[in-house]
Design a protein around this motif. Structure first.
Motif, PDB file in Angstrom:
ATOM      1  N   UNK A 143      60.712  25.278  19.365  1.00  0.00           N
ATOM      2  CA  UNK A 143      59.355  24.787  19.155  1.00  0.00           C
ATOM      3  C   UNK A 143      58.313  25.899  19.059  1.00  0.00           C
ATOM      4  N   UNK A 144      58.386  26.964  19.878  1.00  0.00           N
ATOM      5  CA  UNK A 144      57.401  28.043  19.689  1.00  0.00           C
ATOM      6  C   UNK A 144      57.438  28.605  18.266  1.00  0.00           C
ATOM      7  N   UNK A 191      52.569  15.411  15.476  1.00  0.00           N
ATOM      8  CA  UNK A 191      51.145  15.761  15.472  1.00  0.00           C
ATOM      9  C   UNK A 191      50.461  15.413  14.157  1.00  0.00           C
ATOM     10  N   UNK A 250      54.318  25.913  11.484  1.00  0.00           N
ATOM     11  CA  UNK A 250      53.390  24.831  11.149  1.00  0.00           C
ATOM     12  C   UNK A 250      51.955  25.355  11.057  1.00  0.00           C
ATOM     13  N   UNK A 251      51.590  26.354  11.889  1.00  0.00           N
ATOM     14  CA  UNK A 251      50.262  26.977  11.743  1.00  0.00           C
ATOM     15  C   UNK A 251      50.100  27.551  10.337  1.00  0.00           C
ATOM     16  N   UNK A 285      57.435  18.730  14.976  1.00  0.00           N
ATOM     17  CA  UNK A 285      55.999  18.990  15.153  1.00  0.00           C
ATOM     18  C   UNK A 285      55.172  18.278  14.091  1.00  0.00           C
ATOM     19  N   UNK A 301      43.158  28.165  15.020  1.00  0.00           N
ATOM     20  CA  UNK A 301      44.107  28.490  13.951  1.00  0.00           C
ATOM     21  C   UNK A 301      45.562  28.316  14.358  1.00  0.00           C
ATOM     22  N   UNK A 311      54.448  22.456  22.538  1.00  0.00           N
ATOM     23  CA  UNK A 311      55.494  23.104  21.744  1.00  0.00           C
ATOM     24  C   UNK A 311      55.758  24.532  22.193  1.00  0.00           C
ATOM     25  N   UNK A 312      54.713  25.303  22.379  1.00  0.00           N
ATOM     26  CA  UNK A 312      54.901  26.743  22.608  1.00  0.00           C
ATOM     27  C   UNK A 312      55.192  27.062  24.065  1.00  0.00           C
ATOM     28  N   UNK A 329      56.411  32.531  19.162  1.00  0.00           N
ATOM     29  CA  UNK A 329      55.285  31.659  19.439  1.00  0.00           C
ATOM     30  C   UNK A 329      53.960  32.360  19.654  1.00  0.00           C
ATOM     31  N   UNK A 330      53.928  33.696  19.612  1.00  0.00           N
ATOM     32  CA  UNK A 330      52.662  34.411  19.827  1.00  0.00           C
ATOM     33  C   UNK A 330      51.988  34.617  18.473  1.00  0.00           C
ATOM     34  N   UNK A 331      50.761  34.114  18.302  1.00  0.00           N
ATOM     35  CA  UNK A 331      50.112  34.204  16.987  1.00  0.00           C
ATOM     36  C   UNK A 331      49.512  35.579  16.741  1.00  0.00           C
ATOM     37  N   UNK A 341      48.778  40.043  24.170  1.00  0.00           N
ATOM     38  CA  UNK A 341      49.121  38.692  23.749  1.00  0.00           C
ATOM     39  C   UNK A 341      50.549  38.431  24.209  1.00  0.00           C
ATOM     40  N   UNK A 342      50.696  37.439  25.084  1.00  0.00           N
ATOM     41  CA  UNK A 342      51.952  37.209  25.785  1.00  0.00           C
ATOM     42  C   UNK A 342      52.468  35.802  25.532  1.00  0.00           C
ATOM     43  N   UNK A 343      53.752  35.639  25.377  1.00  0.00           N
ATOM     44  CA  UNK A 343      54.304  34.296  25.226  1.00  0.00           C
ATOM     45  C   UNK A 343      55.775  34.320  24.878  1.00  0.00           C
ATOM     46  N   UNK A 344      56.325  33.142  24.560  1.00  0.00           N
ATOM     47  CA  UNK A 344      57.741  33.072  24.211  1.00  0.00           C
ATOM     48  C   UNK A 344      57.981  33.722  22.846  1.00  0.00           C
ATOM     49  N   UNK A 398      53.859  28.477  27.637  1.00  0.00           N
ATOM     50  CA  UNK A 398      52.753  29.297  28.117  1.00  0.00           C
ATOM     51  C   UNK A 398      52.547  30.535  27.265  1.00  0.00           C
ATOM     52  N   UNK A 399      51.336  30.721  26.782  1.00  0.00           N
ATOM     53  CA  UNK A 399      50.962  31.994  26.161  1.00  0.00           C
ATOM     54  C   UNK A 399      49.757  32.507  26.925  1.00  0.00           C
ATOM     55  N   UNK A 400      49.624  33.837  27.000  1.00  0.00           N
ATOM     56  CA  UNK A 400      48.483  34.402  27.702  1.00  0.00           C
ATOM     57  C   UNK A 400      47.780  35.401  26.800  1.00  0.00           C
ATOM     58  N   UNK A 452      56.071  26.119  15.839  1.00  0.00           N
ATOM     59  CA  UNK A 452      54.611  26.012  15.897  1.00  0.00           C
ATOM     60  C   UNK A 452      53.955  27.074  15.018  1.00  0.00           C
TER      61      UNK A 452
END
Lengths: 426, 426
Positions: free
Chosen positions: A304-305, A25, A311-312, A21, B144, B290-291, A135-137, A296-299, B293-295, A308
């Motif tokens: 990579x998630x 990027x 890296x954030x 990443x 962010x 990278x991540x 991967x969910x922030x 908040x939904x995601x992997x 799908x997030x919702x 990420x």
């Protein structure tokens, strides 16, 4: 453009993702931070195994002292995947004035407070967004976007392995053992799956979420933990027929200023968006006074998630360095620890019982419920093999104290066995 | 503790919510920002109408000059709900050195670039998290948490009114007109619902999201917009029978460095979490390299959810003031505007046609599809009233250019009318 030197501890899946990443990027990151981020040094246990890595000219050694003493490294990323060694390394790095980003949830859940204190004392940043829900922030969102709000409850699916297993049991109508095996074959479960299936991994994540949501630093013994290893296909199918999906839910809520945190199999109403979270995905629901429910939904994992999120954190630290404000703790909300008593923790429950198929047992059961002032809204006798019948009930909302009373009273009966008692969430 | 003076332009629902959140959460906000936030002045059109408000001793007048010239006010919150007046006021406030927080999506979508430039020149903050998806912190999350990632597509349900109407049509099997009326009766739709039902409100939000996701500042004419006013109950039921739910979806994607942004009724596969978003709720899906799908799901409007986003902005500005770094733009990602050609924008489509019930029509239709190289995966003739039959088909992925060719060719036929063509999302 000025440079920020990055050091890496560990070069496994997540570490390689971070390298990728940062390389892919670079222009975008520079345009946001005003700095060029460059990997300056890598520490791995066996440097000779990483000869073919895409890090030309970057020194790679096994000795942490090389990192500690390298003045070119300002931010160190810890993605080693062990606890004791990581704790020692991170402490020494912070003491030496390095900023640290880690994805190590076990370490943060167990020793977070101590590390946070060292970082604050040395005016260094310590960030760990990747430690919860990959991967969910979610951590940064709680800090930045619920600062003016009062969080009432944080709940969700924070372990991908168990959600994968439960999804397979539900969709393919296979047993727990079969679903676990397929998860292991596909790499979604480790060969020793104990930490995941027993709910420990989820409990650590809930400890970190509780710190962010309520400012309280709990220990593992403050969390009521039950794994999915005893969930039967019959439970899953019975739940489905009643309009529920069984998920391993971590739940942290505040009751009159006291925290109640649990991890356990839970029946989720199919109209609740958590019920639709499939396979290895994660989702966290934040219930707050002003906003209501957000999800908040995601992997929840993956190279990579997770990278990420790491890296954030690196970017956030870089911005802090640029502005000259390092040393503020990731989450500055602090509140004294207080655990809610069992009499205050309320929920509806799904109870599955094995009842000897002789007269009078239902009477004994309903009498115990009445004595414990626990009323139920549904009761079914689902099958009998001649000797034993399976009885399932869903209670009205009762306290954990009442549930324990029911459990105790049933335990002394000879002809009734309480097989499972799971929370019910509408 | 030092004080930060807040000024309010407008004291309607959101303004009152901001007052309430600042008052109710004063201690927590102070512990995070190190500042006491105090409302110092309010500007409303009719001060005499707000006599009973809970703002003892706070001057309330109608003249914007009072705010501009009040040295006690550092951050002004604009929640007036008009465009022209708000634009003039915000420009003058920024010029006078005030920081500005606004929830005004129409203004930001149309004049955002200009306002951002003034703020940057005057080294003042301008934030507008509440302008998109009310209580969902989507803008700050993109800034962010996707900084090091490449966003490929942002899509979702960003208008609560239309989602409420479509949910009612779906669940209660009522017509569009009946669902709109019930939405108006319940306050989910305005007496003039044009902006919502015609997709304009959603388009403005997608313009802001596109700026954050791809760094491109589009205009309304760059967005393909279709409202829900022509969606029939038959379409909704036909979609359901095929496993889809019709939603008004805003979609922004990047194709070879060029943006394609649209708002329109879309068939969402029921396995897609967007299909489960009910009533007035919003949800935004971010698809990134990278991540994955997030919702992000939550209330898209409402007094306190929107006010919480406003207060999050106030806190962010307060932190910037404390650190001395105001004047950085909310989103610093910039990219030249380029719009993808229709030949590059691809999707599967749902086509509903009215076909005269005489021989040879299906042949004519399928010939047009073949000539346009548009193949379909499903086709149904669902009913005939004797004169006309209803034919529905779902195409394989075709380009927008191909779709337009089909539309043109069908338009010249006497016996076939294309009633609707909606995107299909799996």
């Amino acid at each position: 453009m000025r440079e920020i030197g990055i050091g890496l501890l560990g070069l496994g899946t997540v570490g390689s993702g971070v390298v990728r990443l940062l390389q892919d990027n670079q222009a975008k990151i520079s345009s946001i931070t005003g700095r060029r981020l460059t990997i300056k040094r890598v520490i791995v246990r066996h440097p000779e195994k990483h000869r073919d890595t895409k890090l030309d000219g970057v020194p790679m050694t096994a000795n942490i002292e090389d990192m500690i003493q390298d003045p070119a490294v300002q931010i160190v990323v810890e993605v080693m995947g062990t606890i004791q060694l990581a704790e020692d390394y991170i402490k020494r790095l912070l003491q030496a004035g390095k900023h640290v980003v880690t994805a190590n949830k076990d370490l943060i859940a167990q020793k977070g407070g101590e590390l946070v204190d060292i970082a604050a004392k040395k005016q260094r940043d310590l960030m760990y967004e990747a430690s919860v829900a990959g991967g969910i922030p979610i951590l940064r969102t709680i800090v930045n976007s619920f600062a003016a709000d009062q969080i009432l409850e944080v709940s969700g699916i924070v372990n991908g392995t168990t959600n994968y297993i439960l999804t397979q049991m539900n969709q393919k109508k296979v047993s727990y053992a079969a679903a676990l095996k397929s998860a292991q074959d596909l790499g979604f479960a480790e060969s020793d799956p104990t930490n995941d299936v027993m709910g420990i991994d989820a409990a650590y994540k809930m400890i970190i979420l509780t710190q962010f949501a309520f400012g309280m630093s709990l220990k593992l013994e403050n969390v009521t933990v039950e794994g999915i290893d005893k969930v039967r296909l019959e439970d899953i199918q019975q739940a489905q027929s009643l309009g529920y999906t069984i998920k391993l839910i971590g739940d942290a809520k505040e009751i009159d200023g006291k925290a109640s945190v649990s991890v356990g199999p839970t029946l989720i109403a199919n109209s609740n968006p958590l019920a639709a979270v499939q396979n290895e995905n994660n989702a966290v629901v934040v219930k707050s006074a002003a906003v209501g429910n957000t999800m908040f939904y995601g992997p929840g994992a993956g190279e990579l998630p997770t990278a990420n999120s790491v890296v954030s954190d690196i970017i956030a630290v870089t911005k802090d360095i640029g502005i000259g404000i390092t040393g503020n703790t990731f989450n500055s909300y602090r509140h004294q620890v207080a655990i809610a008593p069992n009499s205050a923790v309320k929920s509806a429950y799904y109870l599955a019982l094995k009842v000897r198929d002789i007269p009078g047992q239902m009477l004994a059961l309903t009498r115990i419920m009445a004595e414990s002032k626990a009323s139920f809204r549904q009761i079914f006798q689902t099958s009998s093999d001649g000797d034993f019948a399976r009885v399932v009930m869903i209670t009205h909302e009762i306290s954990l104290a009442q549930l324990e009373k029911v459990q105790e009273k049933v335990a002394v009966l000879e002809n009734i066995e309480l097989i499972s008692s799971y929370r019910v969430l509408d």
